[in-house]
Design an enzyme around this catalytic site. Structure first.
Site, short mmCIF file in Angstrom:
data_model
loop_
_atom_site.label_atom_id
_atom_site.label_comp_id
_atom_site.label_asym_id
_atom_site.label_seq_id
_atom_site.Cartn_x
_atom_site.Cartn_y
_atom_site.Cartn_z
N ASP A 70 1.36 24.43 -9.93
CA ASP A 70 1.58 23.96 -11.05
C ASP A 70 1.59 24.97 -12.11
O ASP A 70 0.55 25.75 -12.49
CB ASP A 70 1.75 22.71 -11.87
CG ASP A 70 0.10 22.54 -11.99
OD1 ASP A 70 -0.70 22.85 -11.18
OD2 ASP A 70 0.19 20.93 -11.82
N ASP A 139 -4.81 9.00 -13.63
CA ASP A 139 -4.05 8.20 -13.62
C ASP A 139 -3.00 8.18 -12.12
O ASP A 139 -2.11 8.47 -11.73
CB ASP A 139 -3.15 8.62 -14.67
CG ASP A 139 -2.71 9.47 -14.31
OD1 ASP A 139 -2.97 10.73 -13.62
OD2 ASP A 139 -1.74 10.58 -15.56
N HIS A 141 -1.78 11.26 -10.33
CA HIS A 141 -0.87 11.72 -10.66
C HIS A 141 -2.18 13.67 -9.52
O HIS A 141 -3.02 14.04 -9.58
CB HIS A 141 -0.94 12.55 -11.42
CG HIS A 141 -1.39 13.32 -12.13
ND1 HIS A 141 -1.44 13.56 -13.78
CD2 HIS A 141 -2.31 14.44 -11.96
CE1 HIS A 141 -2.24 14.30 -15.09
NE2 HIS A 141 -3.00 14.73 -12.85
N GLU A 146 2.86 12.90 -12.68
CA GLU A 146 2.83 11.76 -13.92
C GLU A 146 3.41 10.70 -12.95
O GLU A 146 3.86 10.52 -12.44
CB GLU A 146 3.00 11.93 -14.98
CG GLU A 146 2.97 13.15 -15.77
CD GLU A 146 0.80 13.06 -16.01
OE1 GLU A 146 -0.15 12.67 -14.88
OE2 GLU A 146 0.66 13.69 -17.48
C1 GLP Z 1 -4.70 18.91 -14.09
C2 GLP Z 1 -3.41 19.19 -12.88
C3 GLP Z 1 -3.84 18.90 -10.86
C4 GLP Z 1 -5.54 18.54 -11.65
C5 GLP Z 1 -5.67 17.28 -12.41
C6 GLP Z 1 -7.29 16.84 -12.21
O1 GLP Z 1 -3.82 17.50 -14.55
N1 GLP Z 1 -2.67 19.37 -13.41
O2 GLP Z 1 -2.93 19.91 -10.33
O3 GLP Z 1 -5.63 17.98 -9.72
O4 GLP Z 1 -5.80 17.95 -13.47
O5 GLP Z 1 -7.86 18.06 -12.94
P1 GLP Z 1 -9.77 17.95 -13.02
O6 GLP Z 1 -9.73 18.44 -11.54
O7 GLP Z 1 -9.97 18.88 -13.87
O8 GLP Z 1 -10.30 16.57 -12.19
#
Ligand code: GLP
Length: 262
Positions: A70, A139, A141, A146
């Site tokens: 993303d 959440d 995702h 989402e």
């Molecule tokens: C963002 C990204 C996700 C990622 C998530 C969790 O929202 N789009 O791909 O998995 O953050 O991030 P973290 O690993 O910092 O908890």
């Protein structure tokens, strides 16, 4: 679904890096190995381990093509919170990989639909993704899919929830308004098409999401729960993330995966 429970974050990252390197090394076909990659804090340790392995000559990325999950809409490459910047800073600048093998959605495009369609086409042109590593939001995702995004969604534009913008505001001066409101993201369906999926899940804040993904029903409320229907899904997690699993589930995976415990 496999769940590999490691004692701590460091071991989780080592396990994931060993797994990815072994898969790349075992790939003997002429076509490149196609690797899907995430951003976020969870994969940083995995990237660190893979960089070490690359420098030690234990794995090469010369025949690896990457597709990132993303990218925020409206952040240029040079913005230090763009995922393009993150990936180069934390990984690509430190390994040997041809620049043309790196694919990241362009969040600055004036044709987002075309950009997303071309991304799907490019993945398909390689015959699909061999291994998609992902993180998970609190959440549940995956990528930026989402809650209540269709479980069959494809690459497209996503609106970020207020909750996600609050969580991600730690990288934007703690101001949720500074977090872009939209992102381009592969779909849950895109991730599901990969031959294997490896989700990283660490820390207490992910405990509810881990339980929902592994023990809950398949539900669009927790988009990562779609992985229960994937034949090659794995979760690498640490002890801290296991707090909401039932004792039975926890014991089951420790038992069945005991050879994998570092
Ligand atoms: C963002 C990204 C996700 C990622 C998530 C969790 O929202 N789009 O791909 O998995 O953050 O991030 P973290 O690993 O910092 O908890």
């Amino acid at each position: 679904m496999r769940v590999i429970i490691q004692e701590n974050y460091e071991n989780m990252c080592k396990w994931a890096a060993n797994y990815i390197a072994a898969k790349i090394n075992a790939h003997k076909e002429d076509r490149p190995f196609i690797l899907g990659l995430p951003t976020g804090s969870s994969p940083i340790g995995v990237y660190r381990e893979l960089i070490k392995k690359n420098k030690a000559g234990e794995v090469s990325f010369m025949n690896v093509v990457t597709f990132n999950m993303d990218e925020y809409v409206g952040l240029p490459h040079e913005h230090d919170q763009s995922y393009w910047y993150f990936m180069h800073d934390n990984f690509f600048d430190h390994i040997e990989i041809p620049a043309e093998n790196i694919n990241i959605l362009n969040g600055m495009t004036d044709d987002p639909e075309g950009e997303c369609a071309r991304y799907e086409e490019k993945i398909a042109s390689y015959g699909g993704i061999d291994l998609f590593m992902g993180g998970i939001g609190v959440d549940g995702h995956i990528a930026f899919n989402e809650p209540f995004t269709s479980l069959t969604s494809r690459t497209g534009i996503r609106d970020l929830t207020t909750d996600t913008r609050i969580v991600n505001s730690r990288f934007f001066d703690n101001d949720p308004e500074k977090v872009p409101a939209q992102a381009l993201s592969v779909g849950t369906g895109t991730v599901m098409d990969a031959k294997e999926v490896l989700i990283l899940c660490n820390g207490h804040s992910k405990a509810r999401a881990l339980a929902a993904m592994v023990e809950g029903g398949v539900s669009q409320k927790w988009t990562s729960s779609a992985l229960q229907l994937h034949n090659g899904a794995m979760v690498a997690c640490d002890e801290a993330a296991c707090g909401e699993l039932t004792v039975d589930t926890y014991k089951y995976f420790l038992d069945i995966e005991k050879k994998e415990r570092l």
